[in-house]
Design an enzyme around this catalytic site. Structure first.
Site, short mmCIF file in Angstrom:
data_model
loop_
_atom_site.label_atom_id
_atom_site.label_comp_id
_atom_site.label_asym_id
_atom_site.label_seq_id
_atom_site.Cartn_x
_atom_site.Cartn_y
_atom_site.Cartn_z
N ILE A 5 30.93 57.58 36.69
CA ILE A 5 31.72 58.29 37.70
C ILE A 5 32.30 59.53 37.03
CG2 ILE A 5 33.66 58.23 39.31
CD1 ILE A 5 33.34 55.21 39.49
N ASP A 6 31.71 60.66 37.29
CA ASP A 6 32.23 61.92 36.77
C ASP A 6 33.20 62.48 37.81
OD1 ASP A 6 32.36 64.08 34.89
OD2 ASP A 6 31.28 65.28 36.37
N ASP B 138 29.09 64.23 30.41
CA ASP B 138 29.60 64.98 31.56
C ASP B 138 28.57 65.95 32.12
OD1 ASP B 138 32.30 63.96 31.43
OD2 ASP B 138 32.67 65.32 29.75
N GLU C 267 29.42 56.79 28.91
CA GLU C 267 30.83 57.13 28.71
C GLU C 267 31.68 55.91 28.42
OE1 GLU C 267 34.58 59.45 30.81
OE2 GLU C 267 32.79 59.05 31.99
N ASP D 15 26.96 59.03 32.87
CA ASP D 15 28.36 59.11 33.27
C ASP D 15 28.46 58.40 34.61
OD1 ASP D 15 30.99 59.66 33.85
OD2 ASP D 15 30.89 61.75 33.24
N THR E 257 36.71 60.80 37.90
CA THR E 257 37.39 59.55 38.24
C THR E 257 38.71 59.78 38.98
OG1 THR E 257 36.37 58.44 36.36
CG2 THR E 257 38.30 57.38 37.30
#
Length: 261
Positions: A83-84, A209, A65, A81, A86
């Site tokens: 930190i999905d 994601d 990402e 990803d 944030t």
């Protein structure tokens, strides 16, 4: 391979949690809109994951990402990803995760989603089922929307993209028992896999994601399509269920399109 992915997801999640405890205002910035956040920790975690993968599999591609694509046309490609969720991460809400998936010749073959504040690690290998903290998981048996708990998200609303989820929300809300909105697509898909949710839908998602979460759900017996029932997801929206509810959820989208069209 699945041991490596799981251990990497946990290590990355611990790094994220460590960074969250020392997060400062200057570490947070906005992307396209004031509601779409990114932090210095996102990038630090993605760089850590990428370095670990390159060290072990130097010929593999990467698609993250924050750092974009590097050799993503390779036979093997990792989709990351860091930190999905944030916004949850910034606010200290525990519903965020690290998501790592491996694609081989265009097919997802392994994935892990780790929620560090919840200490939950979801994993799956193609053809080998899905697990939560090492134990097998399975989707719910719910067969009617009126008894279903669904999850969704509103990234499309924040981004002012169409279709807008608000167009479909009234029809679906009237059809189900209740709805939750928690802020991590990866975890929403995993919670459908674990039978906590019966289904999930959203628009304006990216592959990073949902790559790992979609595999985990499929391996737990669920079904993932676009909102018309096709394979053009996530670009044409995402509909994910325990399989039994899928026709009824798709009918909600069809019905709303007929009315609005």
């Amino acid at each position: 391979m699945i041991d490596f992915i799981g251990q990497l997801a946990v290590a990355a999640g611990n790094l994220a949690e460590e960074g969250r405890r020392s997060l400062a205002a200057e570490d947070i910035r906005c992307k396209a809109s004031s509601a779409d956040l990114v932090t210095a920790v996102d990038r630090r975690v993605e760089e850590f994951i990428s370095a670990e993968i390159r060290g072990r599999y130097p010929g593999h591609g990467l698609f993250g990402e924050e750092t974009g694509s590097s050799g993503d046309t390779a036979e093997h490609c990792w989709i990351i990803d860091p930190i999905d969720g944030t916004t949850s991460f910034v606010h200290g809400f525990p519903y965020y995760s690290v998501s790592i998936a491996l694609r081989h010749r265009g097919r997802m073959v392994a994935g892990a989603v780790y929620a560090p504040m919840l200490r939950e690690l979801f994993t799956a290998e193609a053809g080998a089922g899905a697990r939560l903290n090492g134990r097998p998981i399975r989707v719910s048996e719910c067969g009617e929307l009126r008894n279903a708990l669904l999850a969704t998200g509103f990234g499309c609303v924040r981004a002012r993209m169409r279709p807008d989820n608000f167009e479909f929300l009234p029809e679906i809300t009237r059809s189900v028992r209740d709805i939750r909105r928690c802020g991590s697509a990866a975890l929403d898909l995993c919670n459908v896999a674990a039978g906590r949710f019966d289904g999930y839908w959203e628009f304006a998602l990216q592959l990073y994601d949902i790559a790992a979460g979609a595999l985990i759900l499929a391996e737990a017996g669920g079904r993932v399509t676009d909102t018309s029932g096709g394979a053009a997801w996530p670009e044409n929206g995402l509909a994910a269920t325990n399989s039994r509810l899928h026709p009824a959820l798709l009918e909600c989208f069809r019905k709303n399109r007929r009315i609005s069209g």
